[in-house]
Scaffold this motif. Structure first.
Motif, PDB file in Angstrom:
ATOM      1  N   VAL A 295       0.965  -1.127  -0.078  1.00 58.20           N
ATOM      2  CA  VAL A 295      -0.132  -0.056   0.042  1.00 58.20           C
ATOM      3  C   VAL A 295       0.965   1.270   0.003  1.00 58.20           C
ATOM      4  N   GLU A 296       0.360   2.427  -0.559  1.00 53.18           N
ATOM      5  CA  GLU A 296       1.184   3.580  -0.545  1.00 53.18           C
ATOM      6  C   GLU A 296       1.292   4.442   0.894  1.00 53.18           C
ATOM      7  N   TYR A 297       0.177   4.328   1.576  1.00 55.95           N
ATOM      8  CA  TYR A 297       0.064   4.842   2.722  1.00 55.95           C
ATOM      9  C   TYR A 297       1.167   4.205   3.877  1.00 55.95           C
ATOM     10  N   PRO A 298       1.469   4.834   4.910  1.00 56.57           N
ATOM     11  CA  PRO A 298       2.729   4.464   5.991  1.00 56.57           C
ATOM     12  C   PRO A 298       1.770   3.382   6.683  1.00 56.57           C
ATOM     13  N   ILE A 299       2.596   2.496   7.131  1.00 55.95           N
ATOM     14  CA  ILE A 299       2.041   1.314   7.815  1.00 55.95           C
ATOM     15  C   ILE A 299       3.039   0.874   9.104  1.00 55.95           C
ATOM     16  N   LEU A 300       4.140   1.612   9.178  1.00 57.83           N
ATOM     17  CA  LEU A 300       5.234   1.097  10.355  1.00 57.83           C
ATOM     18  C   LEU A 300       4.469   1.298  11.655  1.00 57.83           C
ATOM     19  N   ASN A 301       3.992   2.459  11.945  1.00 54.60           N
ATOM     20  CA  ASN A 301       3.379   2.691  13.263  1.00 54.60           C
ATOM     21  C   ASN A 301       2.207   1.767  13.623  1.00 54.60           C
ATOM     22  N   LYS A 302       1.120   1.487  12.480  1.00 55.44           N
ATOM     23  CA  LYS A 302       0.142   0.567  12.546  1.00 55.44           C
ATOM     24  C   LYS A 302       0.580  -0.767  12.659  1.00 55.44           C
ATOM     25  N   TRP A 303       1.557  -1.071  11.982  1.00 51.66           N
ATOM     26  CA  TRP A 303       1.933  -2.676  12.311  1.00 51.66           C
ATOM     27  C   TRP A 303       2.456  -2.859  13.715  1.00 51.66           C
ATOM     28  N   TYR A 304       3.136  -2.027  13.993  1.00 56.43           N
ATOM     29  CA  TYR A 304       3.755  -1.823  15.574  1.00 56.43           C
ATOM     30  C   TYR A 304       3.020  -1.944  16.654  1.00 56.43           C
ATOM     31  N   GLU A 305       1.840  -1.158  16.153  1.00 57.18           N
ATOM     32  CA  GLU A 305       0.707  -0.967  17.388  1.00 57.18           C
ATOM     33  C   GLU A 305      -0.074  -2.353  17.443  1.00 57.18           C
TER      34      GLU A 305
END
Length: 391
Positions: free
Chosen positions: A169-179
């Protein structure tokens, strides 16, 4: 007091008016017969002829003859609290040039553009350092994870290899996945539509980790010891990782990595500062050794195209010309020590290369040939950079 205040205001308005009437012209030329985009132009305040007291954030860049300002990012390179570098990404046709103007942007939007290029230290997941843009994501591991492994505590990680997070996906995922990981509401090891982390690093070099070969053995550092974030934003994220001194068959090695990732690129830029050696190797893991390795010394890249779960993955490293000496497929009875290595020259204690991946499910590279074409073009671009002239 009122009289002095009016003079100051008039001088300020006069300065801004002068900038608006006399824009600085930046001419960008493309020497290649291929279209160029997602390449970052970086110009310093001094190169633009601005005074040290000028506030770089007040300026914008737009193509001459247009009224729309490009997305830009100001960077404080030396950490003194004052931005000194301006970044933007033009689109230039093959063998063409464009003129851009730098001027005060009085119409700047109040809303900040999305920070697609992002990195941070992640203490809630032991002590990872992770980074991403709109195409790819990576991480590597810190001293707490190392000590846990050395103390035989569950959950530790001991490696200076580089991990890949396969996002689609184009949108940021790092914080979402870590959460999801830290709250127990999900896992980034399962693809729910955004991608996943199914790329095993272990003792391997992952994607772009370094090593030094002495005789028939490769030596490398442990986890990073300190980190420093330089910038995040719509165009670039960059940071510095330092490592404890390490031993390569009696040779004391010092290592500092400056890593950056720009918008639209599948490759992170690694700038390695190293002492104690005149050669080092950059590697990519071979995992199960069930894929195809390739290297092109003349163009300056190596790659590995492999099956991964129900898809395929291309990993690769690109080098500036006259950097790569040779490459080898290094096999070892221990699977995690099997890597495709490129041997590189160290010049003035520095080595620069670009490393990353293209995941078939992400959609832009569905074949080995498509991935290698990207690496070929990337090498051509870094060896024939866009030409910037400022007037």
């Amino acid at each position: 007091m009122k009289f002095t205040y009016k003079i100051v205001v008039l001088l300020l308005l006069s300065t801004l008016f002068s900038y608006a009437q006399k824009p600085i012209i930046i001419t960008i030329s493309n020497p290649l017969k291929i279209d160029r985009e997602f390449e970052t132009i970086e110009v310093s305040k001094s190169a633009l002829g601005l005074k040290s007291s000028d506030v770089l954030e007040k300026f914008g860049v737009r193509e001459v003859g247009t009224t729309t300002f490009l997305i830009a990012q100001c960077v404080d390179e030396n950490g003194d609290g004052i931005t000194d570098l301006l970044l933007f990404q033009p689109k230039i046709k093959a063998s063409a040039s464009k003129k851009y103007e730098l001027l005060v942007n009085n119409d700047a939007k109040t809303d900040e553009p999305v920070t697609y290029c992002y990195s941070r230290f992640v203490p809630e997941r032991t002590d990872d350092y992770a980074w991403e843009n709109n195409k790819v994501a990576f991480r590597t591991y810190g001293p707490v994870a190392q000590k846990m492994t050395e103390d035989k505590v569950k959950g530790g990680t001991l490696t200076s290899g580089i991990d890949a997070w396969l996002k689609r996906v184009e949108y940021p995922i790092l914080n979402k996945w870590y959460e999801k990981y830290t709250t127990g509401t999900g896992t980034y090891h399962k693809d729910t539509g955004e991608g996943l982390d199914n790329f095993h690093v272990g003792d391997s070099r992952g994607i772009g980790g370094i090593a030094i070969k002495v005789d028939t053995t490769y030596y490398y550092s442990k986890n990073f010891t300190t980190w420093k974030t330089i910038t995040t934003g719509p165009i670039r994220t960059s940071f510095v990782l330092t490592y404890a001194d390490w031993d390569a068959a009696g040779n004391k090695i010092t290592e500092v990595k400056r890593i950056s990732l720009d918008y639209g690129s599948f490759l992170s830029k690694f700038e390695i500062t190293v002492s104690g050696t005149t050669r080092l190797s950059a590697g990519i893991t071979l995992h199960n050794n069930d894929g195809k390795t390739e290297g092109n010394s003349k163009q300056g890249w190596i790659d590995y195209w492999q099956p991964i779960d129900d898809s395929e993955l291309g990993t690769g490293i690109v080098f500036p010309k006259k950097t790569m000496v040779s490459f080898e497929k290094y096999m070892n009875p221990k699977k995690e020590l099997c890597n495709l290595y490129a041997l590189l020259k160290v010049k003035d204690n520095k080595v620069v290369y670009y490393t990353g991946f293209g995941w078939k499910k992400q959609g832009e590279f569905t074949t080995k040939e498509a991935w290698e074409n990207y690496l070929t073009n990337y090498a051509s671009k870094i060896n024939n950079p866009l030409i910037v002239k400022i007037k």
